[in-house]
Design a protein around this motif. Structure first.
Motif, PDB file in Angstrom:
ATOM      1  N   UNK A 156      40.733  79.826  32.744  1.00  0.00           N
ATOM      2  CA  UNK A 156      41.644  79.799  33.900  1.00  0.00           C
ATOM      3  C   UNK A 156      40.896  79.777  35.235  1.00  0.00           C
ATOM      4  N   UNK A 157      39.571  79.857  35.202  1.00  0.00           N
ATOM      5  CA  UNK A 157      38.806  79.738  36.450  1.00  0.00           C
ATOM      6  C   UNK A 157      38.495  78.277  36.791  1.00  0.00           C
ATOM      7  N   UNK A 158      38.817  77.368  35.891  1.00  0.00           N
ATOM      8  CA  UNK A 158      38.548  75.939  36.119  1.00  0.00           C
ATOM      9  C   UNK A 158      39.869  75.185  35.978  1.00  0.00           C
ATOM     10  N   UNK A 159      40.378  74.681  37.106  1.00  0.00           N
ATOM     11  CA  UNK A 159      41.689  74.014  37.093  1.00  0.00           C
ATOM     12  C   UNK A 159      41.682  72.724  36.279  1.00  0.00           C
ATOM     13  N   UNK A 160      40.499  72.167  36.026  1.00  0.00           N
ATOM     14  CA  UNK A 160      40.446  70.934  35.246  1.00  0.00           C
ATOM     15  C   UNK A 160      40.166  71.219  33.770  1.00  0.00           C
ATOM     16  N   UNK A 204      32.218  66.254  40.309  1.00  0.00           N
ATOM     17  CA  UNK A 204      33.183  67.121  39.639  1.00  0.00           C
ATOM     18  C   UNK A 204      34.062  66.417  38.611  1.00  0.00           C
ATOM     19  N   UNK A 240      33.787  74.188  33.613  1.00  0.00           N
ATOM     20  CA  UNK A 240      32.757  73.861  34.612  1.00  0.00           C
ATOM     21  C   UNK A 240      32.499  75.030  35.553  1.00  0.00           C
ATOM     22  N   UNK A 241      33.202  76.152  35.388  1.00  0.00           N
ATOM     23  CA  UNK A 241      33.021  77.266  36.313  1.00  0.00           C
ATOM     24  C   UNK A 241      31.587  77.799  36.211  1.00  0.00           C
ATOM     25  N   UNK A 242      30.911  77.829  37.334  1.00  0.00           N
ATOM     26  CA  UNK A 242      29.545  78.349  37.354  1.00  0.00           C
ATOM     27  C   UNK A 242      28.486  77.327  37.036  1.00  0.00           C
ATOM     28  N   UNK A 243      28.921  76.101  36.776  1.00  0.00           N
ATOM     29  CA  UNK A 243      27.996  74.999  36.532  1.00  0.00           C
ATOM     30  C   UNK A 243      27.896  74.257  37.863  1.00  0.00           C
TER      31      UNK A 243
END
Lengths: 483, 486
Positions: B233-237, B206, B198-201
């Motif tokens: 690794x930029x999205x903890x989920x 969330x 989801x990073x950048x979306x």
């Protein structure tokens, strides 16, 4: 009936000494040009996500272990929602219902001499959160500048129970906490740069009645301000109540210029922060192995070291407390004792706390920057305890070491011929000469003037260029004068 | 060529019978001709697209092409793309040029070598089921220009349906990939929560948002998902799992497959034409060797109310960053800070977004949190448990995607609850975090496409694609294209 009891609880924001921010990879270094240390995550650009910095968690675990608290196996990050220009996301990521550190206590020593006492301050919790940025109101011609370098800096907020009963106790707690977080290496302790700031919740009540309504003094960044603010607040609250007024729950600011507190907002306009678990972050899970690993890497804690200093070196509680105020001081002291030997422990303590401390203070140096190393000081103390040096000469040797005139006390003693004269024959010769040359003093002494004796001692020491053992000089003079 | 599969396009590019620049130009020409009416794209940048195509051609020439290198794609305007205007369908971000790439964009453009044709229209901040909440105007359904394409990924759906792009990215918070896919005769997949970064979306809700592919077939979806999915690794989920080939099960027979039919999905409230088409698809699956099992999702009727607490709660917080301070829209005149916030947000957000911010703020407020937010989270757990129980009896679940075919522009715009109910079959899947897809299964008596929904167990995307692909081998609904757009 005139007695008021003061009740104080502290919330301390400790900036954690991690290289990068709590939820982004940006640097936490202080003093960079505005907004140069703000990544897309810190700027809260659309679409960015937080990723937890494990180093910050490690700091929280260290703290939890150091205060004998429960380190939560599972804790939860929550969003605290409010609008402010230097809060880029419109919410702060913090912990609310399940904090990472639960309970614990900090031992404090209050007062000196006869009035000294020790006390335990219970902690409620400590939780991880991110700092906000800064609003800059100067230099923008009526507008506000925003610097987001500090946004996302990791903080550990440490909350006490309302356990303190005076400004002295509050300051003693803040000092003990300050020493502890530096000791375990989780905070640089720099109060000017805001690395350690306290909020004080203060109320007063009559003993035996329920606690009074509290007011919270925000953002106190020195021990002096903490003390002044609390004392002003106590006086103000007591006066208000005694004049028949009531205290409204409020958040107040302390103005160091006037020494007064003033209300910032009351309960009526308090925010509803709408806390809820942050869906961008999973619950923080800390395994027993992680805790055990962290525990193994923890240094001996100040309280344990203090007790050991008392037991092993026969130091007073006051000396042991002073020497364990900072890890560096304790380490220096023990390194000096290692060279001086155990009989040198007490003189080592005095040298570190008095002579060395004064000299460092004068030059504005930290103990880690001392030109005289712990081993050199230990070597010097060894020459005092074995009577090679008098205290007076020892101070000269210390200065010589400070100035770098030799690599050890022994070398300087040898080079400068400072060895104490302990040969009875040699001292006796000097005494005889002095007695012969100072008949007037002898007569005065015999007439009962004790002062005259000191003058004679001074003459002998002068003749010996300060190197004669003062005790032997005393004894021999007494013998001769009595004879 | 404009209706070729991704595999065919890749083969043509590899054989050099066609260059990426030629293919890109072909689509850019169609966009220039057809988009002014369809309004499927908010932003195009032909120079940029052609530059990417030239880069792709160089990769192909150097023998470094992957299966998608040089193939054009429409990007939902919810993905931040460096140097591209990224609006999320809102006036609030009308002039926002992203300085960074979403992970999905990085993977599709830089890693896979795909060519972005532009940013596709969408409901404002993905809040809507008709694409009518977009600040940039409604999108026409290519099958009937008086009707909506569905939403929120309405621009993506219309772009692929009208062959303005061979494939598109979409995002799905409560059905935003599957419902427009159903209404535009496409195949769309919402993966298991955590499969696509989801990073950048730009976040709507969330805990529910998930990106996925929209295409003309299950096979194309599988190829696109291969490029989109994977740990970040930029999205903890994001979930740390070994990468997988979503095409690997495409040819497998359906013998012995157990298809669960939830009785709650076959009751009242669904158009007869839709029901008939779904029933016919079920019969086709029986012929293909699948076994049918009746299952129950007893709490599914609670999914819409639970969703309209949880999603607005998260949205109210996620959208707080749009405050006029750092980027995006700021009211031109204001008295003080508070006035700046109020005017900026009053003017920058549309009515539906404001409605959801108000609902979300309310349900998180002191004194209401337990009754609404916590209660909704409990329901969410019950709904997920229903699926766990159902998947003990079956491999996939089948039902309608949307209770109706494409509705008229303006038909439901005045009645938010009617609009919300168009996602009644899709929302439970997001609440449970499961993968779900929609694929064409017929047309109603007005010639409007009908979609059926397949729901899989966690991480069962490859099986879902297998089940969808098998149907598409035996049917040609998905090959049909709207008239008048050649």
């Amino acid at each position: 009936m005139n007695q008021w009891e003061v009740v104080i609880g502290l919330e301390t924001h400790v900036q954690l000494a991690t290289a990068s921010k709590i939820f982004s990879g940006a640097s936490t270094a202080f003093g960079a040009a505005p907004n140069t240390q703000a990544s897309p995550v810190d700027l809260a650009l659309p679409g960015v996500l937080p990723v937890l910095n494990k180093g910050a968690v490690e700091c929280a675990i260290r703290f939890g272990l150091a205060v004998d608290a429960q380190v939560a196996g599972k804790s939860v990050f929550a969003r605290k929602n409010y609008f402010y220009p230097d809060l880029p996301k419109g919410y702060q990521i913090s912990q609310f219902e399940l904090p990472v550190v639960q309970g614990g206590h900090v031992a404090i020593a209050v007062g000196q001499g006869d009035k000294a006492y020790e006390k335990r301050v219970q902690l409620t919790r400590a939780h991880l959160e991110e700092d906000a940025g800064k609003s800059l109101h100067e230099d923008f011609h009526g507008k506000t500048g925003i610097d987001l370098n500090r946004a996302g800096t990791p903080l550990l907020e440490i909350v006490t129970e309302p356990d303190m009963r005076s400004s002295d106790e509050a300051v003693a707690y803040a000092r003990a906490l300050h020493a502890l977080v530096r000791w375990i290496g989780i905070c640089d302790g720099n109060m000017q740069e805001g690395s350690f700031r306290c909020d004080a919740n203060v109320s007063v009540h009559r003993p035996g009645t329920p606690f009074g309504t509290r007011r919270e003094i925000k953002n106190l960044n020195s021990f002096r301000f903490l003390k002044e603010a609390i004392e002003y607040e106590i006086r103000w609250q007591i006066e208000t109540l005694e004049e028949g007024g009531t205290i409204q729950q409020a958040t107040v600011l302390f103005d160091p210029a006037t020494g007064e507190t003033r209300s910032m907002r009351t309960k009526e306009d308090a925010h509803d922060y709408r806390y809820f678990p942050d869906p961008d972050l999973l619950p923080l899970v800390i395994s027993p192995e992680w805790i055990a690993r962290t525990k193994a890497a923890l240094p001996e804690l100040p309280e344990a070291r203090k007790q050991r200093f008392i037991a092993d070196y026969g130091l007073s509680a006051y000396d042991a407390t002073t020497l364990t105020a900072a890890l560096e001081t304790a380490a220096y002291f023990e390194a000096a004792v290692a060279v001086a030997g155990k009989p040198g422990a007490k003189p080592c303590a005095n040298w570190v706390m008095v002579d060395l401390a004064a000299r460092l203070n004068k030059e504005g140096l930290e103990i880690t920057q001392s030109p005289v190393t712990a081993a050199q000081l230990g070597g010097l103390v060894a020459r005092i305890t074995d009577n090679t040096l008098s205290n007076a000469i020892a101070k000269k040797v210390f200065e010589a070491l400070w100035a770098g005139e030799g690599s050890s006390a022994d070398e300087i003693i040898e080079k400068q011929g400072l060895k104490q004269i302990t040969d009875t024959g040699a001292i006796e010769k000097l005494v005889d000469e002095v007695l012969a040359a100072n008949a007037a003093n002898v007569a005065e002494f015999k007439a009962g003037k004790e002062k005259a004796f000191n003058a004679l001692v001074g003459q002998v020491m002068k003749a010996a260029k300060g190197k004669a053992n003062p005790q032997q000089v005393n004894e021999l003079l007494r013998q001769k004068l009595a004879g | 060529m404009i209706h070729a599969s991704l595999k065919e396009l890749a083969a043509a590019l590899a054989a050099k019978t066609l260059s990426s620049v030629e293919l890109t130009q072909l689509y850019l020409d169609r966009i220039a001709r057809l988009n002014p009416e369809l309004n499927a794209f908010i932003t195009t940048d032909p120079e940029r697209s052609l530059a990417a195509a030239r880069l792709a051609d160089a990769r192909i020439a150097a023998g470094q092409a992957g299966p998608l290198t040089g193939i054009p794609i429409a990007q939902k305007d919810i993905f931040c793309a460096e140097g591209w205007r990224t609006t999320c369908g809102s006036k609030m971000l009308e002039n926002f040029i992203s300085p960074y790439d979403a992970t999905v964009i990085t993977r599709l453009e830089r890693e896979a070598g795909m060519v972005s044709l532009g940013k596709a229209n969408m409901d404002e901040f993905a809040m809507g089921s008709s694409n009518e909440t977009s600040w940039f105007g409604p999108v026409q359904n290519p099958w009937d220009k008086t009707r909506v394409p569905g939403g929120s990924s309405g621009g993506s759906a219309a772009a692929v349906a009208a062959a303005l792009a061979p494939v598109a990215t979409g995002t799905d918070t409560g059905g935003s990939i599957r419902q427009p896919a159903a209404l535009c005769n496409l195949t769309g997949l919402k993966p298991t929560y955590g499969v696509v970064s989801r990073y950048g979306m730009i976040a709507f809700a969330s805990s529910l948002d998930q990106a996925g592919p929209m295409a003309r077939s299950a096979a194309d979806c599988a190829l696109l998902l291969n490029a989109m999915a994977g740990f970040d690794d930029k999205d903890s989920t994001s979930l740390e799992r070994p990468s997988e080939d979503y095409c690997r099960c495409l040819g497998q027979p359906l013998q012995g497959l157990k298809i669960g039919l939830p009785r709650e999905f076959f009751g009242e409230g669904c158009a007869a034409g839709v029901m008939a088409a779904v029933q016919a698809a079920i019969d086709e699956y029986k012929r293909l060797g699948a076994e049918l099992v009746e299952v129950s999702l007893p709490n599914s009727h609670l999914s819409v109310p639970a969703y309209y607490v949880i999603a607005p709660a998260e949205a109210s917080s996620n959208l707080s960053r749009f405050d006029g301070v750092r980027y995006g829209y700021r009211a031109p005149e204001y008295r003080d800070l508070s006035d700046m916030y109020c005017k900026t947000r009053a003017q920058g957000f549309g009515a539906e977004v404001k409605r959801r911010i108000l609902i979300g703020t309310y349900v998180l407020s002191h004194g209401y949190y337990d009754a609404y937010y916590l209660q909704a989270q409990r329901i969410r757990r019950l709904i997920a448990d229903d699926f766990v129980a159902a998947f003990r009896q079956c491999d996939v679940i089948l039902g309608p995607t949307s209770p109706s075919t494409a509705f008229k522009q303006g038909e439901k715009a005045a009645d938010p609850v009617q609009m919300y109910l168009s996602d009644i079959y899709t929302i439970a899947v997001n609440l449970a975090g499961l993968p779900g897809m929609s694929l064409p299964c017929g047309f109603d008596d007005q010639g409007l496409p009908i979609g059926m929904q397949l729901i899989g167990n966690y991480f069962d995307e490859a099986r879902l694609l297998n089940v969808a692909h098998a149907y598409q081998q035996a049917s040609d609904w998905h090959r049909r294209t709207p008239a008048g757009l050649e």
